[in-house]
Design an enzyme around this catalytic site. Structure first.
Site, PDB file in Angstrom:
ATOM      1  N   SER A 153      -9.437  56.729 -28.839  1.00  0.00           N
ATOM      2  CA  SER A 153      -9.022  57.490 -27.682  1.00  0.00           C
ATOM      3  C   SER A 153      -7.521  57.791 -27.654  1.00  0.00           C
ATOM      4  CB  SER A 153      -9.400  56.741 -26.410  1.00  0.00           C
ATOM      5  OG  SER A 153      -8.700  55.498 -26.371  1.00  0.00           O
TER       6      SER A 153
ATOM      7  N   SER B 289      -9.390  52.401 -30.900  1.00  0.00           N
ATOM      8  CA  SER B 289      -8.663  53.590 -30.431  1.00  0.00           C
ATOM      9  C   SER B 289      -7.242  53.748 -30.935  1.00  0.00           C
ATOM     10  CB  SER B 289      -8.646  53.616 -28.913  1.00  0.00           C
ATOM     11  OG  SER B 289      -9.867  54.084 -28.448  1.00  0.00           O
TER      12      SER B 289
ATOM     13  N   LYS C  56       0.985  56.537 -24.485  1.00  0.00           N
ATOM     14  CA  LYS C  56      -0.373  56.946 -24.089  1.00  0.00           C
ATOM     15  C   LYS C  56      -0.496  56.893 -22.577  1.00  0.00           C
ATOM     16  CE  LYS C  56      -5.230  55.728 -25.025  1.00  0.00           C
ATOM     17  NZ  LYS C  56      -6.126  54.792 -25.747  1.00  0.00           N
TER      18      LYS C  56
HETATM   19  N1  GLN Z   1     -14.316  54.554 -29.320  1.00  0.00           N
HETATM   20  C1  GLN Z   1     -14.494  53.320 -28.625  1.00  0.00           C
HETATM   21  C2  GLN Z   1     -15.086  53.572 -27.272  1.00  0.00           C
HETATM   22  O1  GLN Z   1     -15.373  54.674 -26.997  1.00  0.00           O
HETATM   23  C3  GLN Z   1     -13.201  52.595 -28.536  1.00  0.00           C
HETATM   24  C4  GLN Z   1     -12.320  53.078 -27.460  1.00  0.00           C
HETATM   25  C5  GLN Z   1     -11.059  52.311 -27.396  1.00  0.00           C
HETATM   26  O2  GLN Z   1     -10.714  51.564 -28.312  1.00  0.00           O
HETATM   27  N2  GLN Z   1     -10.351  52.448 -26.294  1.00  0.00           N
HETATM   28  O3  GLN Z   1     -15.247  52.693 -26.493  1.00  0.00           O
END
Ligand code: GLN
Length: 478
Positions: free
Chosen positions: A154, A178, A79
């Protein structure tokens, strides 16, 4: 060689039997990934030089008769919030579009020491803020199973690459879901280890007290191998744990009979019916395997989304302060005074979601509001952790859905941040408590959209989490 469905074991056996060399595999994996990538936009860029030199090192070790490591020759995607020396690391942000880090993340070093071959860097929501991968400055990722839908976020690029077969393994990051949510949406395995199990050194900080690096894979076994490689104490991250790292594959022994599992009623309320049916069928499978499933309650769950979006935005507002145009970022062309330069750089560089979070986070940390919001959220976080601790006095593991619904359509929620935030309702609790949690495929809806089952265990009890996930995976395969 079926490149799109390769496993870690198959790579090892193929190298051992000299059916291919690591360099040949890397070349073929790169060719395949570059050819397939336009369908999903999962990779932002490839790192052929780095991949081929890592593969050459593996071949040399094998030629010398040395152990080339548990991931020898295995193609991996990383990532793009995890830094790679000499390989661009954008964090999905215009601000870092040209940033080439001078060092490697600890997880990346360990991965390569174990023989892993990094093919490239994967797309993600900007600074990992999002649930759909639509917040990337470099375009969204398409779900490989349903191109008009999101892959989740994400770590959408990492999940899509593994699902598409353009990587055997991937590293993702999880702050509020994410890794697990995109794993669920793309039908792959995603693991969020105990907080501190994997060093965060070189993981671009979003919300430091919640950030984790973890594996995505097509099987529980492969995920367990990857976690074993990247886990363990790192002097460069003071929050990394010195707890010994077991061989996680030892726990894949099918012995789940008699395990006590809790099914939290707060996680079954807002499900779409098909997701609910698939989770119910998954629970029935676990019962058939001899697990004892009982209803439990985690009452503080109701406050989890509010709590998370206060703590995560507060920490994000502080972590985002470093992108000021002075050091590594792009700098606005229209900069006059120093403060204009800051303002213009940040104004032009950050996307809408990052700006929203910086504003929210700055607000909840401001002098008059600190006690009302941030301090209160920290107290609620303690209640959420206490709910889990109490539950684990009674049960060995908790099973739940990962997301209330399967992959949604591109564009469906992007204009409604609250609806987007609510898609994290079942995943953020695990991060707030710092416990290990994962998503394992649990079936598909009538339209062919994957649904993941979430498994959560006590701090550092990854072995039981993997044991259960592996038994479940095998039961579903039969
Ligand atoms: N969807 C969550 C957010 O927008 C989690 C994001 C993540 O785990 N990096 O913060």
């Amino acid at each position: 060689m079926q490149i799109a469905s390769l496993t870690v074991d198959q790579v090892r056996d193929g190298l051992r039997a000299r059916r291919f060399s690591a360099v040949e595999l890397a070349r073929e994996a790169l060719r395949f990934a570059e050819e397939q990538n336009p369908a999903t936009n999962a990779y932002l860029h490839f790192s052929p030089e780095r991949a081929l030199s890592a593969a050459a090192r593996v071949d040399e070790k094998i030629a010398r008769g040395e152990d080339a490591g548990p991931l020898a020759g295995v193609p991996v995607a990383v990532k793009d919030v995890i830094v790679t020396k000499g390989v661009r690391t954008t964090c999905g942000s215009k601000l870092l579009a040209e940033y080439v880090p001078p060092y490697d993340a600890t997880a990346v070093i360990r991965l390569e020491e174990a023989g892993g071959v990094i093919l490239g860097k994967t797309n993600c929501d900007e600074f990992a803020m999002g649930s759909s991968n639509e917040n990337s400055a470099f375009g969204p990722v398409r779900n490989p199973l349903a191109p008009d839908r999101v892959p989740g976020g994400s770590s959408g690029g990492s999940a899509a690459a593994v699902a598409q077969g353009t990587a055997v393994l991937a590293l993702g990051s999880d702050t509020g879901g994410s890794i697990r949510q995109p794993a669920s949406f793309c039908g792959v395995v995603g693991v969020t280890p105990t907080y501190g199990r994997v060093s965060r050194y070189g993981l671009t900080a979003f919300a430091s007290s919640l950030d984790h690096i973890g594996p995505l894979a097509r099987s529980v076994r492969d995920a367990a191998v990857l976690l074993g490689v990247i886990a363990g104490r790192d002097p460069a991250d003071a929050t990394s744990s010195g707890a010994p790292v077991p061989d996680y594959t030892d726990s894949l022994d099918g012995s789940v009979k008699g395990l006590k599992l809790g099914l939290p009623r707060e996680y079954l309320r807002d499900l779409t019916s098909e997701t609910g049916d698939l989770i119910a069928a998954g629970v029935a499978t676990l019962r058939k395997l001899g697990c004892e499933v009982r209803d439990i309650s985690l009452p503080a769950t109701d406050y989890a989304v509010a709590c998370y979006y206060i703590i995560a935005t507060a920490e994000a507002s502080s972590n985002m302060a470093r992108y000021d145009g002075v050091r590594y970022t792009f700098r606005s062309a229209s900069s006059g005074t120093l403060s204009e330069m800051y303002r213009n750089t940040r104004g032009e560089g950050f996307g809408a979601e990052c700006k929203r979070r910086i504003m929210l986070g700055t607000y909840v940390l401001s002098a008059g509001y600190y006690d009302a919001y941030y301090l209160k959220a920290q107290k609620v976080r303690a209640l959420i952790a206490r709910d889990f601790a109490r539950a684990f006095e009674e049960v060995d593991a908790i099973v739940a859905p990962v997301s209330p619904f399967p992959a949604f359509k591109l564009g469906e929620k992007i204009d409604d941040p609250l609806a987007m935030y609510l898609s994290d309702i079942y995943t953020i609790t695990g991060d707030l408590a710092g416990i290990p949690c994962m998503s394992v495929p649990c079936g598909k809806t009538a339209a062919g959209l994957p649904v993941g089952l979430q498994i959560l265990t006590r701090h550092f009890d990854e072995p039981n989490m993997f044991r259960l996930a592996d038994a479940f995976e095998r039961a579903r395969a039969n």
